[in-house]
Design a protein around this motif. Structure first.
Motif, short mmCIF file in Angstrom:
data_model
loop_
_atom_site.label_atom_id
_atom_site.label_comp_id
_atom_site.label_asym_id
_atom_site.label_seq_id
_atom_site.Cartn_x
_atom_site.Cartn_y
_atom_site.Cartn_z
N PRO A 1 0.81 -1.23 0.00
CA PRO A 1 0.00 0.00 0.00
C PRO A 1 0.84 1.27 0.00
N PHE A 2 2.00 1.24 0.69
CA PHE A 2 2.91 2.39 0.67
C PHE A 2 3.35 2.67 -0.76
N TRP A 3 3.76 1.64 -1.47
CA TRP A 3 4.21 1.81 -2.85
C TRP A 3 3.08 2.31 -3.74
N GLN A 4 1.90 1.77 -3.59
CA GLN A 4 0.77 2.19 -4.41
C GLN A 4 0.43 3.66 -4.16
N GLU A 5 0.60 4.09 -2.92
CA GLU A 5 0.37 5.51 -2.61
C GLU A 5 1.42 6.38 -3.29
N MET A 6 2.68 5.90 -3.31
CA MET A 6 3.73 6.64 -4.01
C MET A 6 3.41 6.76 -5.50
N VAL A 7 2.92 5.69 -6.09
CA VAL A 7 2.57 5.71 -7.51
C VAL A 7 1.43 6.68 -7.77
N GLN A 8 0.44 6.69 -6.88
CA GLN A 8 -0.69 7.61 -7.03
C GLN A 8 -0.26 9.06 -6.87
N LEU A 9 0.83 9.28 -6.15
CA LEU A 9 1.38 10.64 -6.00
C LEU A 9 2.31 11.00 -7.16
N ASP A 10 2.37 10.12 -8.17
CA ASP A 10 3.17 10.35 -9.38
C ASP A 10 4.67 10.36 -9.11
N LEU A 11 5.10 9.56 -8.14
CA LEU A 11 6.54 9.44 -7.86
C LEU A 11 7.33 9.08 -9.11
N LEU A 12 6.78 8.24 -9.96
CA LEU A 12 7.50 7.74 -11.12
C LEU A 12 7.50 8.71 -12.29
N THR A 13 6.61 9.71 -12.27
CA THR A 13 6.41 10.51 -13.48
C THR A 13 6.36 12.02 -13.27
N LEU A 14 6.60 12.49 -12.05
CA LEU A 14 6.50 13.93 -11.80
C LEU A 14 7.39 14.72 -12.76
N PRO A 15 6.95 15.89 -13.19
CA PRO A 15 7.79 16.72 -14.06
C PRO A 15 8.87 17.44 -13.27
N ASP A 16 9.88 17.90 -13.96
CA ASP A 16 10.90 18.71 -13.32
C ASP A 16 10.31 20.07 -12.95
N LYS A 17 10.86 20.69 -11.93
CA LYS A 17 10.35 21.98 -11.48
C LYS A 17 10.35 23.01 -12.59
#
Length: 221
Positions: free
Chosen positions: A105-121
């Protein structure tokens, strides 16, 4: 009184907090990962290694901490590396693991927060620093019937923010035939100042949750 919050990013040291990710950063952290004895094993589809580097502007070295998330099948493992430097020369590191490893569930929450795909600032700069509408600086003069003169002008408006924590994060996402990297300087301060920017809120929550696994205070470095 005209209320202003000045918008400035303060880089308080000759060692910059990352503003953008480039090939030089990628190569530098690849070498540093080798010094930390971090090896990327062969990843299958849906498996990832995520590296979150933390850099304090007033400290020597390319980074002071590294959080590594390894996601393989249903297993999630999180490790922390704390580095020591003799000025700009790497001295060594300590590795620590949490009392209890995070779960699926921790990992799934990270994925839902777009950990893998967030854009650069830099890709969301206009959302963080929206363009101000042109201001009317002209003044108007009115002469009353009693011969008194009234001068009026539009109040200056704007929103500015001073960022003083000088902490940056660079995230590297490694997967099967996949590599993505992005950086945020002072993300916790920016998230507080720009609650309407989703990407800032997501990176702030990600950092809170990753550090929280180790009992680290996200506001202390």
């Amino acid at each position: 009184m005209v209320k202003r919050i000045l918008i400035l990013l303060l880089l308080l040291c000759n060692l910059p907090v990352w503003a953008a990710v480039d090939s030089v950063h990628t190569e530098r952290f690849s070498r540093l990962a080798q010094q930390l004895n971090i090896r990327q094993s062969k990843l299958k589809q849906g498996e990832y290694q995520v590296r979150v580097w933390e850099k304090v502007a007033l400290a020597y070295g390319d980074a002071q901490k590294l959080y590594v998330i390894d996601k393989k099948r249903k297993n999630v493992k999180l490790m922390k590396y704390t580095m020591s430097w003799n000025k700009q020369i790497f001295k060594g590191f300590t590795r620590s693991k949490p009392k209890q490893q995070p779960d699926e569930p921790f990992w799934q929450e990270m994925v839902q927060l777009d950990l893998l795909t967030l854009p650069d600032k830099d890709q969301i700069r206009e959302k963080i620093f929206p363009k101000q509408k042109p201001r009317d600086y002209s003044s108007r003069v009115k002469v009353n019937s009693d011969s008194t003169v009234v001068v009026t002008a539009q109040k200056a408006q704007g929103s500015h923010l001073i960022m003083g924590d000088g902490v940056g994060y660079i995230v590297e996402v490694l997967g099967k035939d996949y590599f993505h990297t992005y950086s945020y300087s002072n993300p916790l301060s920016y998230a507080k100042a720009r609650p309407e920017v989703d990407e800032l809120q997501k990176i702030a929550v990600i950092l809170f949750k990753i550090k929280g696994v180790f009992g680290d205070d996200p506001l202390r470095y």
